[in-house]
Design an enzyme around this catalytic site. Sequence first.
Site, PDB file in Angstrom:
ATOM      1  N   ILE A  36       0.826  -1.217   0.000  1.00 20.18           N
ATOM      2  CA  ILE A  36       0.000   0.000   0.000  1.00 20.18           C
ATOM      3  C   ILE A  36       0.863   1.270   0.000  1.00 20.18           C
ATOM      4  O   ILE A  36       0.402   2.330  -0.411  1.00 20.18           O
ATOM      5  CB  ILE A  36      -0.971  -0.029   1.209  1.00 20.18           C
ATOM      6  CG1 ILE A  36      -2.204   0.807   0.955  1.00 20.18           C
ATOM      7  CG2 ILE A  36      -0.281   0.356   2.503  1.00 20.18           C
ATOM      8  CD1 ILE A  36      -3.337   0.562   1.934  1.00 20.18           C
ATOM      9  N   ASN A  97      11.726  -8.616   6.913  1.00 18.58           N
ATOM     10  CA  ASN A  97      12.043  -8.022   8.204  1.00 18.58           C
ATOM     11  C   ASN A  97      11.503  -8.901   9.328  1.00 18.58           C
ATOM     12  O   ASN A  97      10.427  -9.492   9.193  1.00 18.58           O
ATOM     13  CB  ASN A  97      11.424  -6.617   8.316  1.00 18.58           C
ATOM     14  CG  ASN A  97      11.952  -5.674   7.252  1.00 18.58           C
ATOM     15  OD1 ASN A  97      13.152  -5.658   6.979  1.00 18.58           O
ATOM     16  ND2 ASN A  97      11.077  -4.894   6.633  1.00 18.58           N
ATOM     17  N   HIS A 110       6.211 -12.169   5.814  1.00 19.95           N
ATOM     18  CA  HIS A 110       6.069 -11.661   4.449  1.00 19.95           C
ATOM     19  C   HIS A 110       7.437 -11.406   3.852  1.00 19.95           C
ATOM     20  O   HIS A 110       8.387 -11.039   4.543  1.00 19.95           O
ATOM     21  CB  HIS A 110       5.215 -10.392   4.386  1.00 19.95           C
ATOM     22  CG  HIS A 110       5.609  -9.318   5.350  1.00 19.95           C
ATOM     23  ND1 HIS A 110       5.304  -9.367   6.687  1.00 19.95           N
ATOM     24  CD2 HIS A 110       6.288  -8.153   5.165  1.00 19.95           C
ATOM     25  CE1 HIS A 110       5.772  -8.291   7.293  1.00 19.95           C
ATOM     26  NE2 HIS A 110       6.386  -7.531   6.389  1.00 19.95           N
ATOM     27  N   HIS A 112       9.114  -8.986   1.060  1.00 19.94           N
ATOM     28  CA  HIS A 112       8.970  -7.831   0.158  1.00 19.94           C
ATOM     29  C   HIS A 112       9.736  -8.144  -1.126  1.00 19.94           C
ATOM     30  O   HIS A 112      10.890  -8.601  -1.075  1.00 19.94           O
ATOM     31  CB  HIS A 112       9.618  -6.575   0.755  1.00 19.94           C
ATOM     32  CG  HIS A 112       9.018  -6.073   2.027  1.00 19.94           C
ATOM     33  ND1 HIS A 112       8.170  -4.983   2.079  1.00 19.94           N
ATOM     34  CD2 HIS A 112       9.149  -6.490   3.313  1.00 19.94           C
ATOM     35  CE1 HIS A 112       7.831  -4.746   3.334  1.00 19.94           C
ATOM     36  NE2 HIS A 112       8.404  -5.649   4.096  1.00 19.94           N
TER      37      HIS A 112
END
Length: 126
Positions: A36, A97, A110, A112
């Site tokens: 987002i 992270n 997750h 990236h």
Amino acid sequence: MPYAYDDTNIFARILRGEIPNKTLVESAHTLVFHDIRPQAPVHVLVIPKGRYVDFAHFAAEASAEEIADFHRTAARACALLGVAPGDGGAGFRGISNAGDNGHQEVPHYHLHILAGRPLGPMLSHG
Ligand code: AMP
């Protein structure tokens, strides 16, 4: 200590369909959607559909099928985005992270994937 998964985190809510997302590709165990607040021209997030807090949790407790599906779907996303060097793309960076020092904001594992311009050295400051 067992991993404590927070079912109220934003990615859990996306997976339950409670808030919208811009999906790039989805598989049996994995969802890839656009970040987002993109940090590069291409910025997507690869998440397992299972309840895993971070990389170590996923690696320790996910099934071999989930782990294979996650990586193959991430690679499929790179192919769809045209950023995979093996397909003639200009390349990308994958980042995951974890915890406080890793500055993880959302406690659902997750990856990236960032691309679309030269990304420079891995850490630009700090
Ligand atoms: P991290 O700091 O590694 O936990 O990254 C969390 C990422 O989730 C950030 O890049 C946010 O911009 C992104 N993010 C937060 N909420 C949403 C959302 N509703 N849809 C898509 N991406 C989001």
